[in-house]
Design a protein around this motif. Structure first.
Motif, mmCIF file in Angstrom:
data_model
loop_
_atom_site.group_PDB
_atom_site.id
_atom_site.type_symbol
_atom_site.label_atom_id
_atom_site.label_comp_id
_atom_site.label_asym_id
_atom_site.label_seq_id
_atom_site.Cartn_x
_atom_site.Cartn_y
_atom_site.Cartn_z
ATOM 1 N N MET A 1 0.836 -1.181 0.000
ATOM 2 C CA MET A 1 0.000 0.000 0.000
ATOM 3 C C MET A 1 0.884 1.249 0.000
ATOM 4 O O MET A 1 1.908 1.284 0.664
ATOM 5 N N ILE A 2 0.443 2.251 -0.687
ATOM 6 C CA ILE A 2 1.194 3.495 -0.775
ATOM 7 C C ILE A 2 0.537 4.531 0.125
ATOM 8 O O ILE A 2 -0.655 4.788 0.017
ATOM 9 N N GLU A 3 1.308 5.124 1.011
ATOM 10 C CA GLU A 3 0.792 6.225 1.841
ATOM 11 C C GLU A 3 0.992 7.500 1.045
ATOM 12 O O GLU A 3 2.114 7.832 0.683
ATOM 13 N N THR A 4 -0.063 8.170 0.720
ATOM 14 C CA THR A 4 0.043 9.324 -0.166
ATOM 15 C C THR A 4 -0.351 10.634 0.473
ATOM 16 O O THR A 4 -0.114 11.680 -0.101
ATOM 17 N N THR A 5 -0.968 10.579 1.605
ATOM 18 C CA THR A 5 -1.493 11.816 2.178
ATOM 19 C C THR A 5 -0.947 12.087 3.567
ATOM 20 O O THR A 5 -1.538 12.843 4.325
ATOM 21 N N GLU A 6 0.207 11.481 3.874
ATOM 22 C CA GLU A 6 0.833 11.666 5.185
ATOM 23 C C GLU A 6 -0.169 11.501 6.330
ATOM 24 O O GLU A 6 -0.174 12.283 7.273
ATOM 25 N N GLY A 7 -1.027 10.507 6.237
ATOM 26 C CA GLY A 7 -1.950 10.222 7.321
ATOM 27 C C GLY A 7 -3.132 11.168 7.427
ATOM 28 O O GLY A 7 -3.823 11.174 8.426
ATOM 29 N N VAL B 1 -4.170 6.707 -3.790
ATOM 30 C CA VAL B 1 -3.258 6.092 -4.743
ATOM 31 C C VAL B 1 -2.484 7.137 -5.554
ATOM 32 O O VAL B 1 -1.539 6.782 -6.249
ATOM 33 N N ARG B 2 -2.853 8.386 -5.443
ATOM 34 C CA ARG B 2 -2.168 9.457 -6.178
ATOM 35 C C ARG B 2 -1.203 10.171 -5.231
ATOM 36 O O ARG B 2 -1.633 11.018 -4.440
ATOM 37 N N PRO B 3 0.075 9.850 -5.301
ATOM 38 C CA PRO B 3 1.053 10.420 -4.368
ATOM 39 C C PRO B 3 1.030 11.946 -4.334
ATOM 40 O O PRO B 3 0.996 12.604 -5.372
ATOM 41 N N GLY B 4 1.028 12.471 -3.096
ATOM 42 C CA GLY B 4 1.125 13.912 -2.897
ATOM 43 C C GLY B 4 -0.121 14.713 -3.201
ATOM 44 O O GLY B 4 -0.121 15.931 -3.064
ATOM 45 N N ARG B 5 -1.199 14.052 -3.607
ATOM 46 C CA ARG B 5 -2.429 14.765 -3.938
ATOM 47 C C ARG B 5 -3.368 14.763 -2.746
ATOM 48 O O ARG B 5 -3.391 13.827 -1.952
ATOM 49 N N PRO B 6 -4.187 15.812 -2.601
ATOM 50 C CA PRO B 6 -5.132 15.869 -1.474
ATOM 51 C C PRO B 6 -6.198 14.772 -1.562
ATOM 52 O O PRO B 6 -6.449 14.209 -2.627
ATOM 53 N N LEU B 7 -6.832 14.513 -0.433
ATOM 54 C CA LEU B 7 -7.857 13.473 -0.380
ATOM 55 C C LEU B 7 -8.956 13.672 -1.414
ATOM 56 O O LEU B 7 -9.425 12.697 -2.006
ATOM 57 N N VAL B 8 -9.392 14.900 -1.633
ATOM 58 C CA VAL B 8 -10.504 15.139 -2.565
ATOM 59 C C VAL B 8 -10.141 14.797 -4.011
ATOM 60 O O VAL B 8 -11.019 14.681 -4.857
ATOM 61 N N GLU B 9 -8.852 14.612 -4.292
ATOM 62 C CA GLU B 9 -8.407 14.246 -5.642
ATOM 63 C C GLU B 9 -8.125 12.753 -5.781
ATOM 64 O O GLU B 9 -7.674 12.291 -6.827
ATOM 65 N N GLN B 10 -8.398 11.990 -4.739
ATOM 66 C CA GLN B 10 -8.194 10.546 -4.785
ATOM 67 C C GLN B 10 -9.468 9.868 -5.290
ATOM 68 O O GLN B 10 -10.572 10.374 -5.087
ATOM 69 N N SER C 1 -15.143 14.982 -6.302
ATOM 70 C CA SER C 1 -16.032 15.848 -7.070
ATOM 71 C C SER C 1 -16.924 15.035 -8.010
ATOM 72 O O SER C 1 -18.146 15.223 -8.050
ATOM 73 N N ASP C 2 -16.323 14.122 -8.765
ATOM 74 C CA ASP C 2 -17.119 13.281 -9.661
ATOM 75 C C ASP C 2 -18.088 12.403 -8.877
ATOM 76 O O ASP C 2 -19.214 12.156 -9.318
ATOM 77 N N PHE C 3 -17.665 11.923 -7.710
ATOM 78 C CA PHE C 3 -18.554 11.121 -6.874
ATOM 79 C C PHE C 3 -19.804 11.911 -6.482
ATOM 80 O O PHE C 3 -20.909 11.364 -6.448
ATOM 81 N N LEU C 4 -19.647 13.187 -6.208
ATOM 82 C CA LEU C 4 -20.808 14.023 -5.871
ATOM 83 C C LEU C 4 -21.817 14.039 -7.012
ATOM 84 O O LEU C 4 -23.031 14.032 -6.783
ATOM 85 N N TRP C 5 -21.332 14.068 -8.258
ATOM 86 C CA TRP C 5 -22.243 14.047 -9.418
ATOM 87 C C TRP C 5 -22.939 12.690 -9.543
ATOM 88 O O TRP C 5 -24.104 12.617 -9.940
ATOM 89 N N VAL C 6 -22.236 11.604 -9.183
ATOM 90 C CA VAL C 6 -22.865 10.277 -9.181
ATOM 91 C C VAL C 6 -24.016 10.264 -8.174
ATOM 92 O O VAL C 6 -25.126 9.811 -8.486
ATOM 93 N N LEU C 7 -23.758 10.778 -6.974
ATOM 94 C CA LEU C 7 -24.817 10.855 -5.969
ATOM 95 C C LEU C 7 -25.982 11.714 -6.465
ATOM 96 O O LEU C 7 -27.152 11.365 -6.254
ATOM 97 N N ALA C 8 -25.674 12.830 -7.111
ATOM 98 C CA ALA C 8 -26.713 13.727 -7.633
ATOM 99 C C ALA C 8 -27.593 13.011 -8.662
ATOM 100 O O ALA C 8 -28.784 13.304 -8.776
ATOM 101 N N THR D 1 -15.704 20.418 -8.259
ATOM 102 C CA THR D 1 -14.711 21.177 -9.023
ATOM 103 C C THR D 1 -14.602 20.652 -10.448
ATOM 104 O O THR D 1 -13.827 21.180 -11.237
ATOM 105 N N THR D 2 -15.367 19.621 -10.750
ATOM 106 C CA THR D 2 -15.412 19.064 -12.101
ATOM 107 C C THR D 2 -16.791 19.346 -12.681
ATOM 108 O O THR D 2 -17.767 19.480 -11.935
#
Length: 175
Positions: free
Chosen positions: A1-7, A80-89, A108-115, A146-147
């Motif tokens: 597993m890759i830690e990408t968001t420093e916890g 899974v995206r190193p160095g990217r914020p949680l909302v971009e995962q 952001s895309d998940f919010l549109w799925v819920l919508a 944001t998308t």
């Protein structure tokens, strides 16, 4: 597993707003999703992942669990995206019976799925992607996304194309 968001376990404001929405299961015709108002703890996530995979060498650092379906399947941000914020995962779903899949490329895309009136279980289990759009969740997505709005089919297809080996990678973790 890759830690990408420093916890990072700070709950994104968009998920806090989702947690205040009541999802209508409607006897199987609605959305089977129960959002949390905080992420599961690192310990809970590790315990769950070890039991889900049967692999007690794993830790749950790559996942931030933020909701479940009625059977206990979990929705999570997959770090899974190193160095990217949680909302971009990407958002993933790991069901109680072994179902799994990438739901959206980011929060952001998940919010549109819920919508569109669909939850993570419905996206992973069905290919119709025919929900009942929600005015409440559309307004929430319009505030936080944001998308641009796209169809659930486009969102899921794009996310699954970006992470085509997700299911096989999970299989490799199982014992």
């Amino acid at each position: 597993m890759i830690e990408t968001t420093e916890g990072d376990r700070d709950f994104p404001p968009a998920l806090a707003d989702v947690a205040r929405v009541e999802f209508d299961y409607d006897d199987g015709e609605g959305v089977d999703f129960e959002p949390y108002d905080t992420f599961d703890s690192a310990e809970e996530t590790t315990d769950w992942l070890r039991h889900w995979t049967g692999n007690h060498q794993l830790d749950g650092d790559a996942y931030r669990v933020f909701g479940q379906d009625g059977t206990g399947g979990l929705a999570a941000l997959w770090c899974v995206r190193p160095g990217r914020p949680l909302v971009e995962q990407p958002v993933v779903f790991l069901g109680s019976e072994g179902e799994r899949g990438v739901v959206a490329a980011n929060l952001s895309d998940f919010l549109w799925v819920l919508a569109d009136g669909l939850g993570p279980l419905e996206v992973v289990d069905f290919e119709q992607y025919e929900g009942r759009p929600s005015a409440t969740l559309t307004a929430l997505a319009e505030r936080h996304a944001t998308t641009p709005r796209r169809t659930t089919r486009d969102i899921v297809t794009t996310a699954q194309a970006e992470f085509p080996a997700f299911s096989e990678d999970i299989d490799a973790l199982c014992r």
